[in-house]
Motif scaffolding. Structure first.
Motif, PDB file in Angstrom:
ATOM      1  N   PRO A  62       0.796  -1.227   0.000  1.00  0.00           N
ATOM      2  CA  PRO A  62       0.000   0.000   0.000  1.00  0.00           C
ATOM      3  C   PRO A  62       0.827   1.275   0.000  1.00  0.00           C
ATOM      4  N   HIS A  63       2.029   1.231   0.588  1.00  0.00           N
ATOM      5  CA  HIS A  63       2.824   2.453   0.668  1.00  0.00           C
ATOM      6  C   HIS A  63       3.680   2.663  -0.577  1.00  0.00           C
ATOM      7  N   ASP A  64       3.700   1.682  -1.514  1.00  0.00           N
ATOM      8  CA  ASP A  64       4.480   1.843  -2.738  1.00  0.00           C
ATOM      9  C   ASP A  64       3.900   2.977  -3.576  1.00  0.00           C
ATOM     10  N   LYS A  65       4.767   3.720  -4.208  1.00  0.00           N
ATOM     11  CA  LYS A  65       4.338   4.838  -5.057  1.00  0.00           C
ATOM     12  C   LYS A  65       4.201   4.354  -6.499  1.00  0.00           C
ATOM     13  N   PRO A  66       3.027   4.454  -7.088  1.00  0.00           N
ATOM     14  CA  PRO A  66       2.876   3.999  -8.472  1.00  0.00           C
ATOM     15  C   PRO A  66       3.712   4.842  -9.432  1.00  0.00           C
ATOM     16  N   LEU A  67       4.269   4.179 -10.434  1.00  0.00           N
ATOM     17  CA  LEU A  67       4.932   4.937 -11.483  1.00  0.00           C
ATOM     18  C   LEU A  67       3.908   5.716 -12.296  1.00  0.00           C
ATOM     19  N   LEU A  68       2.786   5.060 -12.631  1.00  0.00           N
ATOM     20  CA  LEU A  68       1.823   5.644 -13.556  1.00  0.00           C
ATOM     21  C   LEU A  68       0.410   5.538 -13.004  1.00  0.00           C
TER      22      LEU A  68
ATOM     23  N   GLN B 208       4.506   9.322 -30.391  1.00  0.00           N
ATOM     24  CA  GLN B 208       4.745   9.232 -28.951  1.00  0.00           C
ATOM     25  C   GLN B 208       6.218   9.402 -28.612  1.00  0.00           C
ATOM     26  N   ARG B 209       6.426   9.894 -27.398  1.00  0.00           N
ATOM     27  CA  ARG B 209       7.770   9.861 -26.808  1.00  0.00           C
ATOM     28  C   ARG B 209       7.884   8.588 -25.985  1.00  0.00           C
ATOM     29  N   ALA B 210       9.069   7.998 -26.001  1.00  0.00           N
ATOM     30  CA  ALA B 210       9.273   6.720 -25.314  1.00  0.00           C
ATOM     31  C   ALA B 210      10.534   6.809 -24.467  1.00  0.00           C
ATOM     32  N   GLY B 211      11.354   5.753 -24.471  1.00  0.00           N
ATOM     33  CA  GLY B 211      12.562   5.729 -23.654  1.00  0.00           C
ATOM     34  C   GLY B 211      13.494   6.875 -23.982  1.00  0.00           C
ATOM     35  N   GLU B 212      14.057   7.495 -22.934  1.00  0.00           N
ATOM     36  CA  GLU B 212      14.957   8.639 -23.053  1.00  0.00           C
ATOM     37  C   GLU B 212      14.290   9.834 -23.745  1.00  0.00           C
ATOM     38  N   GLY B 213      12.970   9.822 -23.789  1.00  0.00           N
ATOM     39  CA  GLY B 213      12.246  10.932 -24.391  1.00  0.00           C
ATOM     40  C   GLY B 213      12.241  10.935 -25.903  1.00  0.00           C
ATOM     41  N   ARG B 214      12.656   9.816 -26.526  1.00  0.00           N
ATOM     42  CA  ARG B 214      12.718   9.754 -27.989  1.00  0.00           C
ATOM     43  C   ARG B 214      11.326   9.884 -28.598  1.00  0.00           C
ATOM     44  N   LEU B 215      11.241  10.621 -29.713  1.00  0.00           N
ATOM     45  CA  LEU B 215       9.976  10.834 -30.410  1.00  0.00           C
ATOM     46  C   LEU B 215       9.912   9.944 -31.642  1.00  0.00           C
ATOM     47  N   GLY B 216       8.759   9.301 -31.860  1.00  0.00           N
ATOM     48  CA  GLY B 216       8.605   8.465 -33.040  1.00  0.00           C
ATOM     49  C   GLY B 216       7.146   8.151 -33.309  1.00  0.00           C
ATOM     50  N   VAL B 217       6.886   7.610 -34.490  1.00  0.00           N
ATOM     51  CA  VAL B 217       5.559   7.116 -34.858  1.00  0.00           C
ATOM     52  C   VAL B 217       5.500   5.645 -34.486  1.00  0.00           C
ATOM     53  N   VAL B 218       4.638   5.267 -33.548  1.00  0.00           N
ATOM     54  CA  VAL B 218       4.585   3.880 -33.085  1.00  0.00           C
ATOM     55  C   VAL B 218       3.546   3.056 -33.834  1.00  0.00           C
TER      56      VAL B 218
ATOM     57  N   ALA C 178       5.591   2.455 -25.107  1.00  0.00           N
ATOM     58  CA  ALA C 178       6.079   3.833 -25.186  1.00  0.00           C
ATOM     59  C   ALA C 178       5.574   4.648 -24.001  1.00  0.00           C
ATOM     60  N   ILE C 179       4.313   4.459 -23.626  1.00  0.00           N
ATOM     61  CA  ILE C 179       3.760   5.178 -22.469  1.00  0.00           C
ATOM     62  C   ILE C 179       4.560   4.849 -21.210  1.00  0.00           C
ATOM     63  N   LEU C 180       4.820   3.559 -20.962  1.00  0.00           N
ATOM     64  CA  LEU C 180       5.556   3.156 -19.763  1.00  0.00           C
ATOM     65  C   LEU C 180       6.994   3.654 -19.806  1.00  0.00           C
ATOM     66  N   GLN C 181       7.636   3.587 -20.964  1.00  0.00           N
ATOM     67  CA  GLN C 181       9.020   4.052 -21.076  1.00  0.00           C
ATOM     68  C   GLN C 181       9.119   5.555 -20.847  1.00  0.00           C
ATOM     69  N   TYR C 182       8.163   6.295 -21.387  1.00  0.00           N
ATOM     70  CA  TYR C 182       8.201   7.744 -21.195  1.00  0.00           C
ATOM     71  C   TYR C 182       7.877   8.105 -19.750  1.00  0.00           C
ATOM     72  N   ALA C 183       6.980   7.338 -19.126  1.00  0.00           N
ATOM     73  CA  ALA C 183       6.691   7.567 -17.701  1.00  0.00           C
ATOM     74  C   ALA C 183       7.949   7.344 -16.868  1.00  0.00           C
ATOM     75  N   GLU C 184       8.689   6.298 -17.168  1.00  0.00           N
ATOM     76  CA  GLU C 184       9.942   6.039 -16.448  1.00  0.00           C
ATOM     77  C   GLU C 184      10.937   7.170 -16.670  1.00  0.00           C
TER      78      GLU C 184
ATOM     79  N   LEU D  64      10.210  10.370 -17.400  1.00  0.00           N
ATOM     80  CA  LEU D  64       9.762  11.555 -16.663  1.00  0.00           C
ATOM     81  C   LEU D  64      10.004  11.399 -15.165  1.00  0.00           C
ATOM     82  N   ALA D  65       9.751  10.209 -14.621  1.00  0.00           N
ATOM     83  CA  ALA D  65       9.957   9.989 -13.186  1.00  0.00           C
ATOM     84  C   ALA D  65      11.431  10.090 -12.835  1.00  0.00           C
ATOM     85  N   ALA D  66      12.303   9.506 -13.665  1.00  0.00           N
ATOM     86  CA  ALA D  66      13.734   9.556 -13.385  1.00  0.00           C
ATOM     87  C   ALA D  66      14.246  10.989 -13.476  1.00  0.00           C
ATOM     88  N   LYS D  67      13.738  11.721 -14.432  1.00  0.00           N
ATOM     89  CA  LYS D  67      14.151  13.114 -14.602  1.00  0.00           C
ATOM     90  C   LYS D  67      13.732  13.944 -13.386  1.00  0.00           C
ATOM     91  N   ALA D  68      12.511  13.671 -12.876  1.00  0.00           N
ATOM     92  CA  ALA D  68      12.023  14.412 -11.706  1.00  0.00           C
ATOM     93  C   ALA D  68      12.852  14.072 -10.468  1.00  0.00           C
TER      94      ALA D  68
END
Length: 393
Positions: free
Chosen positions: A5-11, A243-253, A375-381, A383-387
């Motif tokens: 319960p105390h774990d912080k969700p990534l997304l 979408q943006r994905a890992g390392e913020g890369r932009l592409g057509v998925v 791509a959603i999960l990679q970009y969430a990771e 953004l979280a790492a950057k924060a």
């Protein structure tokens, strides 16, 4: 993996009651990523920065969780179509509280008015040399002039809403055809209506429809049809997921082909290659050339929008028209792409009107949907790492 319960969700996914984006939660679970769905039953506590009554997938099973901390990243997929004012307000309050507490958003919070304002969007594309159908003021004189010059004219709300509120006017042997879609009941059933009118009665009929359906208070504009390539006489377009994905890369998925008048929602998905190949038979471009041009204009549009708002955007769905010469034109961008852009397991292997014309496309469509979720999960990771690196959430 079972999260405490105390774990912080990534997304955290703001998406309705149950769970149109379940595939995203299932993928997160399989990768050991903690993701939650925030539903109308969820409640926020800004003091403790917790959300009560959320849903997750754990060990492949959908499970309710009584309380979790605010997520690092928010994926706001909550639409306004057919939802009551109370529900829309509830989700706005949740999103506002999460933003105030420092959660990052896949698409920057409350900053994509330029995407939703179709007139401003068209003007921006024109200034940046990106082909997009022209927009005109909504008035009786302007409408009648455009309809006399074009086979079809679209009467559209400035703020898009999944196709609801759009009235398509088309000249035919029977007169002027009006087509529009409505929520039939309980915000779940979709009904498409078609009616024919004499030319001199069309504008009055449009005003009556807008009044009857509750659209008369919305700001409207006019958009004539371009020289689009028809499929069996039907209006066609492409949806490209940028979408943006890992390392913020932009592409057509992924890209799908849609055409009208084939389902209760007004359109139907299929393999874009069949559209590229058909157009290539009648122009001097190859199917590969047309495919490349579509990806290029989708990426260019995304970049222009980012430059205009001065922020990175995580996901946009670009609607692209192809003309008879294989040239792409951006119809609009969508900052909330919907739930069934590519694949839905209930239609797999069928020719149900909500599925694909070509069942062989199912596996490729499923793969595109997986790519979109990854791509959603990679970009969430990202953004979280950057924060965390900057001392944020």
């Amino acid at each position: 993996m079972t999260h405490k319960p105390h774990d912080k969700p990534l997304l955290g996914i703001l998406q309705g009651r149950l769970i149109p984006r379940k595939a995203l939660l299932e993928l997160a679970d399989s990768l050991g990523v903690f993701a939650i769905a925030i539903t109308p039953d969820s409640e926020i506590d800004p003091q403790t920065k917790t959300i009560k009554n959320v849903v997750a997938v754990q060990g492949g099973n959908t499970v309710p969780l009584p309380s979790v901390p605010f997520p690092h990243v928010v994926y706001d997929m909550q639409f306004s179509k057919g939802k009551g004012q109370k529900r829309r307000k509830h989700f706005r309050e949740i999103a506002k509280a999460l933003n105030a507490a420092g959660s990052h958003f896949i698409n920057p919070y409350n900053s994509l008015g330029l995407v939703n304002d179709k007139v401003a969007f068209g003007e921006l594309m024109s200034r940046n040399g990106i082909s997009s159908p022209s927009c005109y003021p909504y008035s009786k004189g302007s409408f009648e002039k455009l309809l006399s010059e074009h086979e079809s004219v679209f009467v559209k709300p400035v703020s898009g809403n999944q196709g609801f509120g759009i009235i398509t006017t088309t000249r035919s042997e029977l007169g002027i055809e009006l087509m529009y879609i409505i929520v039939a009941s309980c915000d779940t059933e979709i009904e498409r209506r078609q009616r024919w009118y004499k030319p001199e009665n069309v504008f009055a009929a449009i005003e009556d429809i807008r009044s009857d359906e509750g659209w008369s208070q919305s700001e409207y504009f006019l958009q004539p049809s371009v020289d689009y390539f028809p499929w069996d006489g039907r209006w066609t377009w492409l949806r490209a997921s940028v979408q943006r994905a890992g390392e913020g890369r932009l592409g057509v998925v992924g890209i799908v082909f849609n055409y009208l008048h084939c389902s209760e929602y007004g359109g139907r998905h299929d393999d874009p290659q069949i559209l590229y190949a058909k157009i290539a038979e009648n122009c001097d471009k190859s199917a590969k050339d047309i495919e490349y041009a579509c990806a290029r204009i989708a990426l260019a549009t995304h970049q222009v929008l980012e430059d205009a708002i001065g922020q990175k955007i995580g996901e946009l769905g670009m609607d692209i028209l192809l003309d008879n010469n294989g040239n792409p034109h951006i119809l609009e961008a969508n900052n909330k792409q919907g739930n069934l852009i590519y694949w839905d397991p209930q239609y797999a292997g069928t020719q149900n009107p909500g599925g694909f014309m070509n069942p062989e496309f199912n596996e490729r469509a499923k793969a595109m949907d997986v790519n979109r979720n990854k791509a959603i999960l990679q970009y969430a990771e990202f953004l979280a790492a950057k924060a965390l690196d900057s001392g944020g959430v």
